[in-house]
Design a protein around this motif. Structure first.
Motif, PDB file in Angstrom:
ATOM      1  N   ILE A   1     -25.461 -93.708  12.888  1.00 38.62           N
ATOM      2  CA  ILE A   1     -26.768 -93.343  13.634  1.00 38.62           C
ATOM      3  C   ILE A   1     -27.683 -92.409  12.745  1.00 38.62           C
ATOM      4  O   ILE A   1     -27.211 -91.740  11.866  1.00 38.62           O
ATOM      5  CB  ILE A   1     -26.610 -92.513  14.815  1.00 38.62           C
ATOM      6  N   THR A   2     -28.789 -93.025  12.507  1.00 43.80           N
ATOM      7  CA  THR A   2     -29.893 -92.300  11.524  1.00 43.80           C
ATOM      8  C   THR A   2     -30.983 -91.585  12.310  1.00 43.80           C
ATOM      9  O   THR A   2     -31.559 -92.122  13.351  1.00 43.80           O
ATOM     10  CB  THR A   2     -30.557 -93.233  10.769  1.00 43.80           C
ATOM     11  N   TYR A   3     -31.213 -90.254  11.896  1.00 46.16           N
ATOM     12  CA  TYR A   3     -32.096 -89.330  12.572  1.00 46.16           C
ATOM     13  C   TYR A   3     -32.978 -89.196  11.625  1.00 46.16           C
ATOM     14  O   TYR A   3     -32.876 -89.109  10.446  1.00 46.16           O
ATOM     15  CB  TYR A   3     -31.364 -87.984  13.002  1.00 46.16           C
ATOM     16  N   THR A   4     -34.386 -88.927  11.991  1.00 43.09           N
ATOM     17  CA  THR A   4     -35.495 -88.775  11.021  1.00 43.09           C
ATOM     18  C   THR A   4     -36.336 -87.537  11.509  1.00 43.09           C
ATOM     19  O   THR A   4     -36.357 -87.298  12.546  1.00 43.09           O
ATOM     20  CB  THR A   4     -36.510 -90.247  10.696  1.00 43.09           C
ATOM     21  N   TYR A   5     -37.188 -87.045  10.449  1.00 41.78           N
ATOM     22  CA  TYR A   5     -38.196 -86.020  10.680  1.00 41.78           C
ATOM     23  C   TYR A   5     -39.227 -86.605  11.463  1.00 41.78           C
ATOM     24  O   TYR A   5     -39.965 -86.055  12.397  1.00 41.78           O
ATOM     25  CB  TYR A   5     -38.402 -85.404   9.245  1.00 41.78           C
ATOM     26  N   ALA A   6     -39.505 -87.918  11.013  1.00 35.32           N
ATOM     27  CA  ALA A   6     -40.799 -88.540  11.634  1.00 35.32           C
ATOM     28  C   ALA A   6     -40.529 -88.799  13.036  1.00 35.32           C
ATOM     29  O   ALA A   6     -41.502 -88.790  13.899  1.00 35.32           O
ATOM     30  CB  ALA A   6     -41.006 -89.999  11.092  1.00 35.32           C
ATOM     31  N   ASN A   7     -39.180 -88.814  13.646  1.00 38.52           N
ATOM     32  CA  ASN A   7     -38.952 -89.042  14.913  1.00 38.52           C
ATOM     33  C   ASN A   7     -38.850 -87.410  15.628  1.00 38.52           C
ATOM     34  O   ASN A   7     -38.282 -87.575  17.007  1.00 38.52           O
ATOM     35  CB  ASN A   7     -37.724 -89.845  15.304  1.00 38.52           C
ATOM     36  N   ASN A   8     -39.072 -86.458  15.089  1.00 42.75           N
ATOM     37  CA  ASN A   8     -38.886 -85.431  15.452  1.00 42.75           C
ATOM     38  C   ASN A   8     -37.517 -84.997  15.947  1.00 42.75           C
ATOM     39  O   ASN A   8     -37.050 -83.968  16.734  1.00 42.75           O
ATOM     40  CB  ASN A   8     -39.592 -84.889  16.752  1.00 42.75           C
ATOM     41  N   ASP A   9     -36.379 -85.424  15.052  1.00 36.57           N
ATOM     42  CA  ASP A   9     -35.140 -85.395  15.281  1.00 36.57           C
ATOM     43  C   ASP A   9     -34.620 -84.050  14.483  1.00 36.57           C
ATOM     44  O   ASP A   9     -33.475 -83.247  14.668  1.00 36.57           O
ATOM     45  CB  ASP A   9     -34.079 -86.487  14.733  1.00 36.57           C
ATOM     46  N   LEU A  10     -35.399 -83.383  13.291  1.00 42.48           N
ATOM     47  CA  LEU A  10     -34.982 -82.693  12.561  1.00 42.48           C
ATOM     48  C   LEU A  10     -36.268 -81.463  12.662  1.00 42.48           C
ATOM     49  O   LEU A  10     -37.361 -81.860  13.114  1.00 42.48           O
ATOM     50  CB  LEU A  10     -35.324 -82.837  11.034  1.00 42.48           C
ATOM     51  N   ASP A  11     -35.837 -80.333  12.524  1.00 44.39           N
ATOM     52  CA  ASP A  11     -36.837 -79.200  12.616  1.00 44.39           C
ATOM     53  C   ASP A  11     -37.152 -78.700  11.187  1.00 44.39           C
ATOM     54  O   ASP A  11     -36.347 -78.659  10.230  1.00 44.39           O
ATOM     55  CB  ASP A  11     -36.180 -78.056  13.287  1.00 44.39           C
ATOM     56  N   LYS A  12     -38.346 -78.317  10.844  1.00 41.80           N
ATOM     57  CA  LYS A  12     -38.730 -77.895   9.658  1.00 41.80           C
ATOM     58  C   LYS A  12     -38.702 -75.997   9.702  1.00 41.80           C
ATOM     59  O   LYS A  12     -39.322 -75.542  10.252  1.00 41.80           O
ATOM     60  CB  LYS A  12     -40.277 -78.254   9.233  1.00 41.80           C
ATOM     61  N   VAL A  13     -37.936 -75.672   8.957  1.00 44.63           N
ATOM     62  CA  VAL A  13     -37.763 -74.115   8.988  1.00 44.63           C
ATOM     63  C   VAL A  13     -38.912 -73.421   8.108  1.00 44.63           C
ATOM     64  O   VAL A  13     -39.699 -72.545   8.509  1.00 44.63           O
ATOM     65  CB  VAL A  13     -36.437 -73.755   8.276  1.00 44.63           C
ATOM     66  N   SER A  14     -38.925 -73.980   6.879  1.00 50.43           N
ATOM     67  CA  SER A  14     -40.293 -73.738   5.871  1.00 50.43           C
ATOM     68  C   SER A  14     -40.289 -74.798   4.883  1.00 50.43           C
ATOM     69  O   SER A  14     -39.586 -75.842   4.905  1.00 50.43           O
ATOM     70  CB  SER A  14     -39.923 -72.291   5.238  1.00 50.43           C
ATOM     71  N   THR A  15     -41.231 -74.662   3.960  1.00 50.74           N
ATOM     72  CA  THR A  15     -41.306 -75.563   2.983  1.00 50.74           C
ATOM     73  C   THR A  15     -40.186 -75.843   2.425  1.00 50.74           C
ATOM     74  O   THR A  15     -39.273 -74.986   1.947  1.00 50.74           O
ATOM     75  CB  THR A  15     -42.291 -75.125   1.808  1.00 50.74           C
ATOM     76  N   GLY A  16     -39.635 -77.255   2.522  1.00 47.75           N
ATOM     77  CA  GLY A  16     -38.507 -77.555   1.742  1.00 47.75           C
ATOM     78  C   GLY A  16     -37.188 -77.480   2.518  1.00 47.75           C
ATOM     79  O   GLY A  16     -36.034 -77.809   2.110  1.00 47.75           O
ATOM     80  N   ILE A  17     -37.164 -76.831   3.541  1.00 45.66           N
ATOM     81  CA  ILE A  17     -36.057 -76.427   4.348  1.00 45.66           C
ATOM     82  C   ILE A  17     -35.962 -77.020   5.711  1.00 45.66           C
ATOM     83  O   ILE A  17     -36.985 -76.850   6.377  1.00 45.66           O
ATOM     84  CB  ILE A  17     -35.767 -74.967   4.291  1.00 45.66           C
ATOM     85  N   TYR A  18     -35.122 -77.796   6.071  1.00 47.09           N
ATOM     86  CA  TYR A  18     -35.089 -78.368   7.357  1.00 47.09           C
ATOM     87  C   TYR A  18     -33.640 -78.379   7.793  1.00 47.09           C
ATOM     88  O   TYR A  18     -32.620 -78.330   7.364  1.00 47.09           O
ATOM     89  CB  TYR A  18     -35.227 -80.067   7.237  1.00 47.09           C
ATOM     90  N   THR A  19     -33.541 -78.470   9.274  1.00 49.01           N
ATOM     91  CA  THR A  19     -32.333 -78.455   9.898  1.00 49.01           C
ATOM     92  C   THR A  19     -32.040 -79.578  11.045  1.00 49.01           C
ATOM     93  O   THR A  19     -33.214 -79.963  11.611  1.00 49.01           O
ATOM     94  CB  THR A  19     -32.090 -76.845  10.628  1.00 49.01           C
ATOM     95  N   PHE A  20     -30.894 -79.734  11.216  1.00 48.05           N
ATOM     96  CA  PHE A  20     -30.585 -80.791  12.311  1.00 48.05           C
ATOM     97  C   PHE A  20     -29.422 -80.258  13.068  1.00 48.05           C
ATOM     98  O   PHE A  20     -28.463 -79.840  12.497  1.00 48.05           O
ATOM     99  CB  PHE A  20     -30.105 -82.033  11.526  1.00 48.05           C
ATOM    100  N   LYS A  21     -29.542 -80.425  14.066  1.00 45.74           N
ATOM    101  CA  LYS A  21     -28.384 -80.063  15.353  1.00 45.74           C
ATOM    102  C   LYS A  21     -27.632 -81.145  15.967  1.00 45.74           C
ATOM    103  O   LYS A  21     -28.162 -82.298  16.428  1.00 45.74           O
ATOM    104  CB  LYS A  21     -28.979 -79.443  16.479  1.00 45.74           C
ATOM    105  N   LEU A  22     -26.533 -81.388  15.395  1.00 47.64           N
ATOM    106  CA  LEU A  22     -25.607 -82.411  15.816  1.00 47.64           C
ATOM    107  C   LEU A  22     -24.642 -81.955  16.807  1.00 47.64           C
ATOM    108  O   LEU A  22     -23.862 -81.016  16.580  1.00 47.64           O
ATOM    109  CB  LEU A  22     -24.669 -82.803  14.346  1.00 47.64           C
ATOM    110  N   LEU A  23     -24.827 -82.765  17.897  1.00 49.09           N
ATOM    111  CA  LEU A  23     -23.856 -82.771  18.933  1.00 49.09           C
ATOM    112  C   LEU A  23     -22.472 -83.314  18.743  1.00 49.09           C
ATOM    113  O   LEU A  23     -22.591 -84.577  18.584  1.00 49.09           O
ATOM    114  CB  LEU A  23     -24.406 -82.956  20.407  1.00 49.09           C
TER     115      LEU A  23
END
Length: 75
Positions: free
Chosen positions: A41-63
């Motif tokens: 399964i592919t999750y993308t930032y464009a689909n709001n699956d990831l959160d931007k913490v700050s410039t260059g740092i992103y998080t993803f919560k995997l169930l």
């Protein structure tokens, strides 16, 4: 090694830097997850699956909804 149980949510953090080690925001970001059943399964930032913490740092919560070996990659 942490023990992760079915039903837990893990946080995957990705950092993106340029050659000078300066944080940058890529044009596209995706997290590809391979679950224990072999589904990819592919999750993308464009689909709001990831959160931007700050410039260059992103998080993803995997169930974690299945027992077994999980694999992921961020690109």
């Amino acid at each position: 090694m942490d023990i992760i149980n079915v039903g837990d949510r893990i946080v995957i953090t990705a950092e993106f830097k340029d050659l000078d080690e300066v944080y940058v925001d890529p044009d596209t970001i995706a997290v590809e997850v391979n679950d224990p059943d072999g589904a990819i399964i592919t999750y993308t930032y464009a689909n709001n699956d990831l959160d931007k913490v700050s410039t260059g740092i992103y998080t993803f919560k995997l169930l974690v909804n299945l027992a077994g070996l999980w694999r992921y990659r961020v690109y």
